[in-house]
Design an enzyme around this catalytic site. Structure first.
Site, mmCIF file in Angstrom:
data_model
loop_
_atom_site.group_PDB
_atom_site.id
_atom_site.type_symbol
_atom_site.label_atom_id
_atom_site.label_comp_id
_atom_site.label_asym_id
_atom_site.label_seq_id
_atom_site.Cartn_x
_atom_site.Cartn_y
_atom_site.Cartn_z
ATOM 1 N N LYS A 38 0.743 -1.200 0.140
ATOM 2 C CA LYS A 38 0.172 0.016 -0.135
ATOM 3 C C LYS A 38 1.040 1.276 -0.008
ATOM 4 O O LYS A 38 1.936 1.306 0.601
ATOM 5 C CB LYS A 38 -0.866 -0.049 1.193
ATOM 6 C CG LYS A 38 -1.822 1.154 1.124
ATOM 7 C CD LYS A 38 -2.905 0.795 2.541
ATOM 8 C CE LYS A 38 -3.860 1.954 2.427
ATOM 9 N NZ LYS A 38 -4.895 1.855 3.824
ATOM 10 N N SER B 294 -9.822 1.602 2.867
ATOM 11 C CA SER B 294 -9.020 2.602 1.947
ATOM 12 C C SER B 294 -8.008 1.881 1.435
ATOM 13 O O SER B 294 -7.207 2.326 0.419
ATOM 14 C CB SER B 294 -8.041 3.641 2.873
ATOM 15 O OG SER B 294 -7.176 3.045 3.802
ATOM 16 N N SER C 17 -10.145 -0.552 7.015
ATOM 17 C CA SER C 17 -9.486 -0.331 5.905
ATOM 18 C C SER C 17 -8.742 -1.461 5.056
ATOM 19 O O SER C 17 -8.457 -1.541 3.943
ATOM 20 C CB SER C 17 -8.451 0.730 5.879
ATOM 21 O OG SER C 17 -8.953 2.066 5.711
#
Lengths: 96, 499
Positions: B85, B160, B184
């Site tokens: 990420k 997210s 997330s």
């Protein structure tokens, strides 16, 4: 206790955000919507309840020996700064 | 060259790729190449990656192959690619948090988890798309472009950790790292049909994770199955003196504990998980999953977590408050964007105005307001007291039960734009995941079937530090049901079962 436009402008100043007029209008409405949902917290009786600052009870203050350690290399940092000269970060003039 | 085609390599998954590498039936260069080609063909449509590190990935792969050829001792997963990420710092590789303010930021150091990936010989393919600064539940808050759900590209992948979930679901990476502050990792795992692990707070080092809400943030894993989750968790977990909130205990051998006995385990079904806000299709899938757990010998019971409904409002004080403070560092001085040189105040205001997107500004405003003079007790202190009550409620429920079950999200993946105009509606996506972060507990989202052709996720919540127990249940459940074997496009099981 609705949040006023003047309060939103004040908070934007505290947060160092140069918001546009439209953003101030929009955030005034949205902050009120969100805070209305947030105020549901008032339904909970928290008299005498200690606040949680950390998720785990077993971690308190953490100390390490106060010994010098190498930091980031200056040349690595120079490359990421918006303005850099002679090993220093360059910023606009602060004192007249 | 091996006789395995690139498409077949990607169909193997991380565990079988690792085994084939160890047996020298494949090289890491072949595997890495297969993923890079797939990214080249598929990323434009799905928006999974923000940065692909082709040259460095191939260099790492060549190095692992060379070391293996020399007979060096390598970790069991050496040579397997991984996606990371874009809020996890990678030395020399752009780390943007999907924000304009960090668009050109190249970190001078590796996050501890990235250093651990490298020590284990994993090959970092690139950095994945996300909601800006991890604030969002749809991926639409990326400053660059939204990621799309591979099960239906007109729908969001969740957020997210959007790009990490998309990359794994679409086989553009065998597995990936994400971060989870309020859901997330788990909610995108649910939307994309993956296993998503949110470890106990303090289990995985946050050093080098760009801070959003420090008391809630935790790095986690996105994988197809529980065995891969156990392996990746084993690689990234453990004490790190560089993160003072990391727990000074060695992580258990997760893969070795996967076979733990399920029979007799006490499972507490959280009543609120079947409330009116939860889609009927999600409730149905979850009910069938509970039947499977009962069939495996789990002792089922029911429990009410009455504080769940107050976790969301308390979170929307605590997380923005911490964010407003953490994001004060983006001021145009040391790194990132600088939008003005007129005066220091002008530089701060214009840099932050130009660099942050609407959701980030909204949360900075909310957090600054909640912490400002006169409101601290009414908002921040009150929220922290509610946090104590949430923790206490979980603590008592987890005395009667070994694991608690809820839906991961109240719905399946929704359409792009569907909830973007109403922040409060979007926040409800994290209704069942947020309480877990507030208490610092571990939780796993496990694929538990489909509703209208879209994946549904079941959330398993365990005792502090019992990720292994959750993974064992997830493993037994998936081995029984096979839900982890389905892949989008074509939406059929790789093992051949009918949907």
């Amino acid at each position: 206790m609705a949040v006023t436009r003047a309060e939103v402008e004040h908070v934007a100043m505290l947060a160092r955000l140069s918001l546009t007029e439209e953003e101030i209008t929009q955030f005034t409405k949205q902050l009120n919507d969100i805070l209305e949902a947030v105020r549901r917290m008032g339904e909970v009786d928290t008299t005498g309840v200690p606040p949680t600052m950390h998720a785990l009870d077993q971690i308190k203050n953490v100390f390490r020996p106060d010994l010098p350690r190498p930091g980031l290399a200056r040349e690595d940092v120079a490359g990421i700064a918006p303005a850099w000269a002679e090993g220093l970060f360059v910023v606009p003039k602060v004192v007249e | 060259m091996s006789g395995i085609s690139p498409r077949d390599i990607r169909g193997l998954g991380a565990t079988d790729i690792a085994a084939a590498l160890r047996r020298r039936e494949l090289t890491s260069v072949e595997v890495t190449q297969a993923y890079l080609e797939a990214i080249g063909a598929g990323n434009a449509g799905l928006g999974a990656y923000l940065t692909v590190d082709e040259q460095e990935a191939l260099a790492q792969a060549r190095e692992v192959d060379a070391r293996r050829a020399k007979g060096e001792e390598l970790g069991p997963y050496a040579g397997v690619p991984v996606a990371v990420k874009d809020n996890i710092s990678t030395r020399g590789l752009r780390t943007t948090c999907a924000s304009r303010i960090l668009e050109n930021y190249v970190p001078p150091y590796d996050a501890t988890v990235v250093a651990r990936l490298r020590q284990s010989g994993l090959v970092v393919l690139g950095k994945t798309n996300m909601d800006e600064f991890a604030m969002g539940s749809s991926g639409e808050n990326s400053a660059f472009f939204p990621a799309r759900n591979p099960w239906d590209p007109s729908r969001v992948p969740g957020g997210s950790s959007s790009g990490s979930a998309v990359a794994v679901a679409a086989s553009l990476a065998p597995w990936a790292l994400g971060s989870d502050t309020g859901g997330s990792v788990r909610q995108p795992a649910s939307f994309c049909g993956l296993v998503g692990v949110k470890p106990t707070y303090g289990r995985v080092s946050r050093y080098g994770l760009v801070a959003f809400a420090s008391s809630l943030d935790q790095i986690g894993t996105l994988t197809h199955d529980a065995a891969e989750a156990a392996a990746l968790m084993g690689i990234i977990s453990g004490y790190d003196p560089a993160d003072s909130t990391s727990v000074p205990e060695p992580a258990p051998d997760y893969p070795a504990l996967l076979g733990r006995e399920i029979r007799g385990l006490r499972v507490g079904v959280v009543r609120e998980g079947f409330g009116e806000g939860v889609e009927p299709g999600v409730q149905e899938a979850l009910r069938r999953a509970l039947d499977v757990l009962a069939g495996l010998g789990a002792v089922m019971g029911e429990v009410s977590l009455s504080m769940t409904t107050y976790a969301l409002p308390a979170y929307y004080v605590i997380a923005p408050a911490e964010a407003s403070s953490n994001l004060a560092r983006y001021d145009g001085v040391r790194y990132g964007l600088r939008a003005s040189n007129r005066s220091v105040t002008d530089m701060y205001g214009r840099t932050r105005q130009a660099g942050f997107g609407p959701e980030v500004k909204r949360r900075i405003m909310l957090g600054t307001y909640a912490l400002s003079a006169g409101y601290y007790d009414a908002y921040y202190k009150k929220a922290q007291q509610i946090r104590t009550l949430i923790k206490n409620e979980f603590s008592s429920a987890l005395q009667s039960y070994d694991v608690l079950v809820t839906p991961t999200a109240p719905s399946v993946a929704f359409r792009l734009g569907e909830k973007a105009a109403d922040p409060v509606q979007m926040y409800y996506q994290d209704y069942f995941t947020i309480p877990v972060n507030m208490a610092g507990l571990p939780a796993v989202s496990v694929p538990c079937g489909f509703s209208g052709g879209l994946p549904v996720g079941m959330q398993l919540i365990g005792r502090w530090f019992d990720e292994a127990g959750l993974l064992a249940i997830a493993h037994a459940y998936l081995e029984t049901t096979g839900w982890h074997r389905f892949r989008p496009e074509p939406a059929v099981s790789v093992a051949g079962e009918a949907r």
